[in-house]
Motif scaffolding. Sequence first.
Motif, PDB file in Angstrom:
ATOM      1  N   SER A  65      83.150  50.406  35.847  1.00 17.47           N
ATOM      2  CA  SER A  65      82.544  51.137  36.956  1.00 17.47           C
ATOM      3  C   SER A  65      81.466  50.291  37.636  1.00 17.47           C
ATOM      4  O   SER A  65      81.404  50.224  38.869  1.00 17.47           O
ATOM      5  N   ARG A  68      83.164  47.478  39.629  1.00 13.20           N
ATOM      6  CA  ARG A  68      83.762  47.999  40.864  1.00 13.20           C
ATOM      7  C   ARG A  68      82.689  48.261  41.921  1.00 13.20           C
ATOM      8  O   ARG A  68      82.906  47.981  43.107  1.00 13.20           O
ATOM      9  N   ASP A  72      82.686  46.500  45.457  1.00 14.28           N
ATOM     10  CA  ASP A  72      82.765  47.326  46.665  1.00 14.28           C
ATOM     11  C   ASP A  72      81.622  47.007  47.630  1.00 14.28           C
ATOM     12  O   ASP A  72      81.809  47.006  48.850  1.00 14.28           O
TER      13      ASP A  72
END
Length: 91
Positions: A65, A68, A72
């Motif tokens: 997480s 990511r 992002d």
Amino acid sequence: MAPSEAEAEIQRQKEMQQAEELLFSGRQELGFAKGLFLGNFVADWVMPYPRLDPPRQTVLESGLSEVRQVLDRSLDPDRIDRNADSAGHLI
């Protein structure tokens, strides 16, 4: 269809059935890659990979997480494609 065309079609159907039986029946004895090339995916051989115990799975999901979120925020895939260069500053 003329009789010879009908016979040819019947023969073709029999040959197709025999080929399918040879290619797609029974347990795959080939290696994984060769079987995959021939269109036969044996999930038992590779999935699930790896199976983690619940505490480790939680740690993994937390770490993924975070990765990511960073990607992002910071990764521009269009820029990478445009410049044909990887995002070295993130690696």
